[in-house]
Design a protein around this motif. Sequence first.
Motif, PDB file in Angstrom:
ATOM      1  N   VAL A   1      31.630 -28.154 129.123  1.00  0.00           N
ATOM      2  CA  VAL A   1      32.094 -28.492 129.980  1.00  0.00           C
ATOM      3  C   VAL A   1      33.122 -29.474 131.127  1.00  0.00           C
ATOM      4  CG1 VAL A   1      32.111 -26.585 132.238  1.00  0.00           C
ATOM      5  CG2 VAL A   1      32.125 -25.687 130.074  1.00  0.00           C
ATOM      6  N   PRO A   2      31.632 -29.946 131.600  1.00  0.00           N
ATOM      7  CA  PRO A   2      32.005 -30.676 132.999  1.00  0.00           C
ATOM      8  C   PRO A   2      33.026 -32.073 132.366  1.00  0.00           C
ATOM      9  CG  PRO A   2      29.723 -31.243 132.029  1.00  0.00           C
ATOM     10  CD  PRO A   2      30.084 -30.246 131.700  1.00  0.00           C
ATOM     11  N   ILE A   3      32.555 -32.362 131.129  1.00  0.00           N
ATOM     12  CA  ILE A   3      33.024 -33.736 130.498  1.00  0.00           C
ATOM     13  C   ILE A   3      34.775 -33.450 130.198  1.00  0.00           C
ATOM     14  CG2 ILE A   3      33.517 -35.176 128.610  1.00  0.00           C
ATOM     15  CD1 ILE A   3      31.029 -34.207 127.897  1.00  0.00           C
ATOM     16  N   LEU A   4      35.115 -31.563 129.879  1.00  0.00           N
ATOM     17  CA  LEU A   4      36.464 -31.044 129.839  1.00  0.00           C
ATOM     18  C   LEU A   4      37.070 -31.575 131.484  1.00  0.00           C
ATOM     19  CD1 LEU A   4      38.548 -29.695 128.574  1.00  0.00           C
ATOM     20  CD2 LEU A   4      37.429 -28.071 128.332  1.00  0.00           C
ATOM     21  N   GLY A   5      36.380 -30.989 132.971  1.00  0.00           N
ATOM     22  CA  GLY A   5      36.934 -31.258 133.713  1.00  0.00           C
ATOM     23  C   GLY A   5      37.120 -32.506 134.657  1.00  0.00           C
ATOM     24  N   LEU A   6      36.945 -33.885 133.418  1.00  0.00           N
ATOM     25  CA  LEU A   6      37.090 -34.713 134.270  1.00  0.00           C
ATOM     26  C   LEU A   6      38.608 -34.632 133.113  1.00  0.00           C
ATOM     27  CD1 LEU A   6      34.555 -37.133 132.806  1.00  0.00           C
ATOM     28  CD2 LEU A   6      35.309 -36.911 135.420  1.00  0.00           C
TER      29      LEU A   6
ATOM     30  N   TYR B   1      29.075 -22.546 135.314  1.00  0.00           N
ATOM     31  CA  TYR B   1      29.915 -23.080 134.121  1.00  0.00           C
ATOM     32  C   TYR B   1      31.414 -23.626 134.895  1.00  0.00           C
ATOM     33  CZ  TYR B   1      25.870 -22.012 131.324  1.00  0.00           C
ATOM     34  OH  TYR B   1      24.527 -21.871 130.573  1.00  0.00           O
ATOM     35  N   PHE B   2      32.041 -22.026 135.564  1.00  0.00           N
ATOM     36  CA  PHE B   2      33.538 -22.264 136.277  1.00  0.00           C
ATOM     37  C   PHE B   2      33.713 -23.139 137.523  1.00  0.00           C
ATOM     38  CE2 PHE B   2      36.462 -20.719 138.815  1.00  0.00           C
ATOM     39  CZ  PHE B   2      38.025 -20.098 138.155  1.00  0.00           C
ATOM     40  N   SER B   3      32.249 -23.157 138.268  1.00  0.00           N
ATOM     41  CA  SER B   3      32.114 -23.784 139.378  1.00  0.00           C
ATOM     42  C   SER B   3      32.288 -25.741 139.232  1.00  0.00           C
ATOM     43  CB  SER B   3      31.427 -23.673 140.119  1.00  0.00           C
ATOM     44  OG  SER B   3      32.086 -22.470 140.726  1.00  0.00           O
ATOM     45  N   ILE B   4      31.550 -26.299 137.803  1.00  0.00           N
ATOM     46  CA  ILE B   4      31.075 -27.130 137.272  1.00  0.00           C
ATOM     47  C   ILE B   4      32.443 -27.873 136.632  1.00  0.00           C
ATOM     48  CG2 ILE B   4      29.928 -28.124 135.107  1.00  0.00           C
ATOM     49  CD1 ILE B   4      27.373 -26.897 135.729  1.00  0.00           C
ATOM     50  N   LEU B   5      32.891 -26.913 136.557  1.00  0.00           N
ATOM     51  CA  LEU B   5      34.322 -27.392 135.288  1.00  0.00           C
ATOM     52  C   LEU B   5      35.495 -28.740 136.849  1.00  0.00           C
ATOM     53  CD1 LEU B   5      36.300 -27.468 133.172  1.00  0.00           C
ATOM     54  CD2 LEU B   5      37.057 -25.743 133.639  1.00  0.00           C
ATOM     55  N   SER B   6      35.519 -27.042 137.458  1.00  0.00           N
ATOM     56  CA  SER B   6      35.915 -27.757 138.414  1.00  0.00           C
ATOM     57  C   SER B   6      35.666 -29.324 140.010  1.00  0.00           C
ATOM     58  CB  SER B   6      36.345 -26.479 139.505  1.00  0.00           C
ATOM     59  OG  SER B   6      37.056 -25.425 139.447  1.00  0.00           O
ATOM     60  N   ILE B   7      34.146 -28.819 140.114  1.00  0.00           N
ATOM     61  CA  ILE B   7      33.825 -29.877 140.394  1.00  0.00           C
ATOM     62  C   ILE B   7      33.703 -31.033 140.143  1.00  0.00           C
ATOM     63  CG2 ILE B   7      31.694 -30.866 141.708  1.00  0.00           C
ATOM     64  CD1 ILE B   7      31.009 -27.627 141.992  1.00  0.00           C
ATOM     65  N   VAL B   8      33.676 -31.124 138.923  1.00  0.00           N
ATOM     66  CA  VAL B   8      33.713 -32.259 137.976  1.00  0.00           C
ATOM     67  C   VAL B   8      34.755 -32.543 137.645  1.00  0.00           C
ATOM     68  CG1 VAL B   8      33.630 -33.777 135.846  1.00  0.00           C
ATOM     69  CG2 VAL B   8      31.374 -31.871 136.915  1.00  0.00           C
ATOM     70  N   GLY B   9      35.910 -31.907 138.081  1.00  0.00           N
ATOM     71  CA  GLY B   9      37.548 -32.329 137.849  1.00  0.00           C
ATOM     72  C   GLY B   9      37.937 -32.668 139.387  1.00  0.00           C
TER      73      GLY B   9
ATOM     74  N   VAL C   1      43.111 -32.866 144.535  1.00  0.00           N
ATOM     75  CA  VAL C   1      41.701 -32.490 144.465  1.00  0.00           C
ATOM     76  C   VAL C   1      41.953 -31.033 144.943  1.00  0.00           C
ATOM     77  CG1 VAL C   1      40.637 -34.428 144.579  1.00  0.00           C
ATOM     78  CG2 VAL C   1      40.755 -33.056 146.798  1.00  0.00           C
ATOM     79  N   GLY C   2      42.661 -29.922 145.195  1.00  0.00           N
ATOM     80  CA  GLY C   2      42.845 -28.620 145.346  1.00  0.00           C
ATOM     81  C   GLY C   2      42.650 -28.219 144.744  1.00  0.00           C
ATOM     82  N   PRO C   3      43.351 -28.528 143.544  1.00  0.00           N
ATOM     83  CA  PRO C   3      42.679 -27.141 142.428  1.00  0.00           C
ATOM     84  C   PRO C   3      41.143 -27.272 141.711  1.00  0.00           C
ATOM     85  CG  PRO C   3      44.228 -28.225 141.671  1.00  0.00           C
ATOM     86  CD  PRO C   3      43.805 -28.837 143.012  1.00  0.00           C
ATOM     87  N   PRO C   4      41.026 -28.403 141.341  1.00  0.00           N
ATOM     88  CA  PRO C   4      39.392 -28.471 141.171  1.00  0.00           C
ATOM     89  C   PRO C   4      38.613 -27.577 142.614  1.00  0.00           C
ATOM     90  CG  PRO C   4      39.945 -30.432 141.411  1.00  0.00           C
ATOM     91  CD  PRO C   4      41.110 -29.745 141.115  1.00  0.00           C
TER      92      PRO C   4
END
Length: 370
Positions: free
Chosen positions: A284-289, A234-242, A134-137
């Motif tokens: 973006v959030p779907i991709l983050g998963l 959006y950048f944060s959303i990608l990572s948070i969902v990640g 979870v470090g990267p996201p």
Amino acid sequence: MRKKLLLLLSLGWIFNYAHRMAIPPLIPIIKAELGINNAQAGLLMTSLLLPYALIQVPAGYLGDRFGRKKLVVVSILGYSFASAFIIFAKDYWELLTIRALYGIFAGLYYAPATALISDIYKEKKGSALGVFMVGPPIGSGIAPLIVVPIALTLEWRYSFLILSIMSAIIGIALLISIKGEVHEIKHARLKIPKHVIGLSIMNFIGLAAFFGMLTFLPDFFVNKGRSLGEASLYFSILSIVGIIGSLTGGVIYDKLKKKSLLLSLSFNTVLSFLLAKTALPLIVPILGLFFYSVGPIVTAYTAEQATDENKGAVMGFVNMMGFFGATLGPYLLGILIDNLSYEKAFYSIPLMYLIALSIIGIEKRNVIRT
């Protein structure tokens, strides 16, 4: 003790990524102040990723030889102090040099940390590494939330000083709260088996796509007419969902093993193509998963390709190859952006994921035949 160690190692990995991913949301500001183009902006990631990649195998072996926890502490304190020096950077070349110094210390972290976790958690290594990864996201997600307000309120260099203070506290906590070495290796070996070559090439291509996307995603949305604040969100959303993607990826690996990697790469191929084509924030959030699920899956699978004596070296080698790709990815994508449109340049990302998928697919069939 296992849970405390996993928590501290995960926090150290979070800030390892927060420091390196503090640059992307600040690229519009840095480009304007220093007068650099997109290719030069991409080099701000390349400058840390190249030494980061080169230090991977030595880091894995040194951790096996002299103590994995000890080397992790050196890494955290080292990358914290190195990143803090950015406050003194007066021009582009000084910034580039300091980022390279940070890359050396940051590179000492992954191999000994992941080898240590896989040894301690054994059959549950996928789930444990899912927590660690979870470090990267998280690191990428909190980076713009920390650095952008500081940059807009004070000055962008102070962002790195604040991050350095936060990460140094984690290193000190790890040094004090975990006494001695948790797992010692009697006979460390610097041996890389041939059967990890295909995995290493796949990781090279996959991380080129991963870091190319992360480096230019905020600027991609700014180019599409979004504000810096919105693009950073959006950048944060990608990572948070990640975060969910990372945790899920580790659990799924424990159940599906290598098949989980094929599924993750397939979804990344399709979703990154749709993002390049439409620039719809909904993707973006779907991709983050799936974007962040690859990390724990590759890490757990790599750990199973090694013995106790060469685990650090193997983890370091596969990660080194991956970060050679990560070194080239942002720079090459920056060149494509400078010479093509953002949309056309971003098509290279799903193409790279498709190639990575093909390599693993071919390797899978070869394994079945043998």
